[in-house]
Motif scaffolding. Sequence first.
Motif, short mmCIF file in Angstrom:
data_model
loop_
_atom_site.label_atom_id
_atom_site.label_comp_id
_atom_site.label_asym_id
_atom_site.label_seq_id
_atom_site.Cartn_x
_atom_site.Cartn_y
_atom_site.Cartn_z
N ILE A 243 7.10 1.30 -0.39
CA ILE A 243 7.23 0.58 0.88
C ILE A 243 8.68 0.38 1.29
CG2 ILE A 243 4.99 -0.59 0.78
CD1 ILE A 243 6.36 -3.02 -0.38
N ALA A 244 9.58 0.35 0.32
CA ALA A 244 10.99 0.12 0.64
C ALA A 244 11.64 1.29 1.36
CB ALA A 244 11.77 -0.20 -0.63
N THR A 245 11.04 2.49 1.25
CA THR A 245 11.65 3.68 1.87
C THR A 245 10.71 4.38 2.85
OG1 THR A 245 10.93 5.04 -0.01
CG2 THR A 245 13.17 4.11 -0.09
N ALA A 246 9.48 3.88 3.01
CA ALA A 246 8.51 4.51 3.91
C ALA A 246 8.97 4.39 5.36
CB ALA A 246 7.15 3.85 3.74
N LEU A 247 8.58 5.38 6.17
CA LEU A 247 8.93 5.38 7.59
C LEU A 247 7.67 5.47 8.45
CD1 LEU A 247 11.99 7.84 7.66
CD2 LEU A 247 12.03 5.33 7.64
N PHE A 248 7.69 4.77 9.57
CA PHE A 248 6.60 4.77 10.54
C PHE A 248 7.18 5.09 11.92
CE2 PHE A 248 5.45 1.91 7.10
CZ PHE A 248 4.14 2.26 6.82
N TRP A 249 6.27 5.45 12.84
CA TRP A 249 6.71 5.74 14.20
C TRP A 249 5.67 5.15 15.16
CZ3 TRP A 249 7.97 11.33 16.39
CH2 TRP A 249 8.64 11.17 17.63
N GLU A 250 6.02 4.05 15.70
CA GLU A 250 5.15 3.26 16.58
C GLU A 250 3.85 2.85 15.89
OE1 GLU A 250 5.72 3.67 21.22
OE2 GLU A 250 4.81 5.47 20.38
N PRO A 251 3.93 2.05 14.83
CA PRO A 251 2.70 1.49 14.25
C PRO A 251 2.09 0.48 15.23
CG PRO A 251 4.64 0.46 13.27
CD PRO A 251 5.14 1.56 14.16
N VAL A 252 0.85 0.74 15.68
CA VAL A 252 0.29 -0.09 16.74
C VAL A 252 -0.82 -1.03 16.29
CG1 VAL A 252 0.94 1.44 18.63
CG2 VAL A 252 -1.25 1.80 17.44
N ASP A 253 -1.40 -0.76 15.11
CA ASP A 253 -2.47 -1.65 14.65
C ASP A 253 -2.56 -1.60 13.14
OD1 ASP A 253 -4.45 -3.55 14.96
OD2 ASP A 253 -6.05 -2.10 15.38
N VAL A 254 -3.16 -2.63 12.57
CA VAL A 254 -3.36 -2.71 11.12
C VAL A 254 -4.77 -3.24 10.85
CG1 VAL A 254 -0.98 -2.95 10.31
CG2 VAL A 254 -2.17 -4.96 11.20
N ALA A 255 -5.31 -2.85 9.70
CA ALA A 255 -6.61 -3.36 9.24
C ALA A 255 -6.54 -3.50 7.74
CB ALA A 255 -7.74 -2.42 9.65
N SER A 256 -7.39 -4.34 7.18
CA SER A 256 -7.38 -4.55 5.73
C SER A 256 -8.77 -4.35 5.16
CB SER A 256 -6.89 -5.98 5.41
OG SER A 256 -7.76 -6.94 5.99
N ASP A 257 -8.85 -4.15 3.85
CA ASP A 257 -10.15 -4.07 3.19
C ASP A 257 -10.23 -5.12 2.10
OD1 ASP A 257 -8.78 -3.10 0.97
OD2 ASP A 257 -9.49 -1.04 1.20
N ALA A 258 -11.38 -5.17 1.41
CA ALA A 258 -11.62 -6.21 0.42
C ALA A 258 -10.72 -6.08 -0.80
CB ALA A 258 -13.09 -6.17 -0.02
N SER A 259 -10.13 -4.91 -1.00
CA SER A 259 -9.24 -4.69 -2.15
C SER A 259 -7.78 -5.02 -1.84
CB SER A 259 -9.33 -3.24 -2.62
OG SER A 259 -10.66 -2.93 -3.01
N GLY A 260 -7.50 -5.42 -0.61
CA GLY A 260 -6.14 -5.76 -0.24
C GLY A 260 -5.31 -4.60 0.27
N ASN A 261 -5.93 -3.44 0.48
CA ASN A 261 -5.22 -2.33 1.10
C ASN A 261 -5.01 -2.61 2.58
OD1 ASN A 261 -5.24 -0.37 -1.21
ND2 ASN A 261 -7.45 -0.56 -0.95
N ILE A 262 -3.86 -2.18 3.10
CA ILE A 262 -3.55 -2.33 4.53
C ILE A 262 -3.50 -0.93 5.14
CG2 ILE A 262 -1.92 -3.21 6.24
CD1 ILE A 262 -3.29 -5.37 4.52
N PHE A 263 -4.27 -0.73 6.20
CA PHE A 263 -4.31 0.56 6.89
C PHE A 263 -3.52 0.44 8.20
CE2 PHE A 263 -7.94 0.26 4.15
CZ PHE A 263 -7.99 1.52 3.54
N VAL A 264 -2.77 1.47 8.51
CA VAL A 264 -1.86 1.44 9.65
C VAL A 264 -2.20 2.54 10.64
CG1 VAL A 264 0.56 1.53 10.39
CG2 VAL A 264 -0.03 0.54 8.16
N ALA A 265 -2.34 2.18 11.90
CA ALA A 265 -2.50 3.15 12.98
C ALA A 265 -1.10 3.58 13.41
CB ALA A 265 -3.26 2.52 14.15
N ASP A 266 -0.65 4.72 12.89
CA ASP A 266 0.73 5.19 13.10
C ASP A 266 0.70 6.14 14.31
OD1 ASP A 266 3.40 5.54 12.71
OD2 ASP A 266 3.22 6.62 10.81
#
Length: 441
Positions: A243-266
């Motif tokens: 996460i310290a070096t990851a890059l995104f380009w206009e992340p517009v939404d996020v969602a989570s699941d029961a395991s604590g994963n975060i999903f990103v609409a990039d």
Amino acid sequence: MKSINIAALKTTQVILVFFVLFSCKKNPAAPDNSNTLSVTSVNPITGGYNTVVTITGKNFNPTASLDTVLFNGKDAIIQSAKSDTLVVRVPLAAGVGPIQVKANGQTVTTFIFNYQSALLVTTIAGNGVDAGFDGASTISPVHNPYSLFTDAQGNIYYSEYNRVRKISPSGVITTIAGAGPRGFQNGPGASALFSPVTGITMDPSGNIYAADRDNERIRKIDASGNVTTYAGLATYGYQDGPIATALFWEPVDVASDASGNIFVADRSNARIRKITPAGMVSTIAGDGTFGYQDGPALSAKFYGIAGIATDVQGNVYVAEEINCRIRKITPAGMVTTVAGTGTNSFRDGAALYCDFANPMDIAVDSQGNIFVADQSNQVIRKISASGVVSTVAGMPRVNGYRDGPANQALFYYPKSVAVDEQGNVFVADNSNHRIRKIGIQ
């Protein structure tokens, strides 16, 4: 034989008549009911919210504001008043119970009204005032809401430009994070800066994650309100990894699941990304080019990624604003089209033959129904678990603001939807500057 004194007899008769008449005037009169409040009829005696009911009787106050009408203890709106007629509207969720009328210092309890529940749209928060682009106005409690979700306690969280706010079950609005102006700053929520917040979600531990679109970052708001950068750097681009070096380009939404994963609409990377609790970013779908293609997730194509959601089976759903489709990514890594032909239009029916117009967000309930904020159609749609699309609320292609029966309600560019555990649907009604609720009431 005694003689009869006729004159004396006539005098006696006159005295007796006078006595009788005088005695009648002195007798107590029958009670005068001319000033008693009464109700003689209620029509209709059955109906739902906002049904117009006419109450007839006597001695109502002709000034409507001086009368009170209660349906099972709930105040009704009095439209007009005469001394013998009241025209009122049935209050929301009145239930079955007596009608009570109060006027001129008197109270009468009368007919039982049978309230009929129906699918209704109501306003939870917002006064419709546009507060300006910095979102810091004190004159509008809701300003261009963009994303929202609910928690198990009945709180509603929503984003508006550069802030994240909360509506308690009692209707109190507080700011969780964001000072108002655009910028980038971590720290205590009241001083944090975003640019802007276009998507929010919550993990199982109660942490809030925000898609900070123009800052190209995913931000985290912990339970104490402190804001940190969770993933991403100031530079836009595409890079998986820590996460310290990851890059995104206009992340517009996020969602989570029961395991604590975060999903990103990039969005501008045309990809769906995943951030694990261990802090690793990976791509779960999309090859990075704009288009439309189902199949293996990493070779699939998306165009206009706008909103995402998850279900309990681990599927991730994507609303595509430009492709005008709803897509699904399975845990096995396959992308399929759930609904939409790709034509920007309006049509209900079988999911693969229906049309959407710039769908912006989706939410999934516990039965597997998918709710869609169909932005340019100005409606909220439902894709049933059996694959049928229907309109839940709003009038297709008609924008405006109106509460009431769901099929008569009006929205103005609904941006986001959320579903609570009771099946109520909440809407971020962007251009109306309001949070709305769709539910049986």
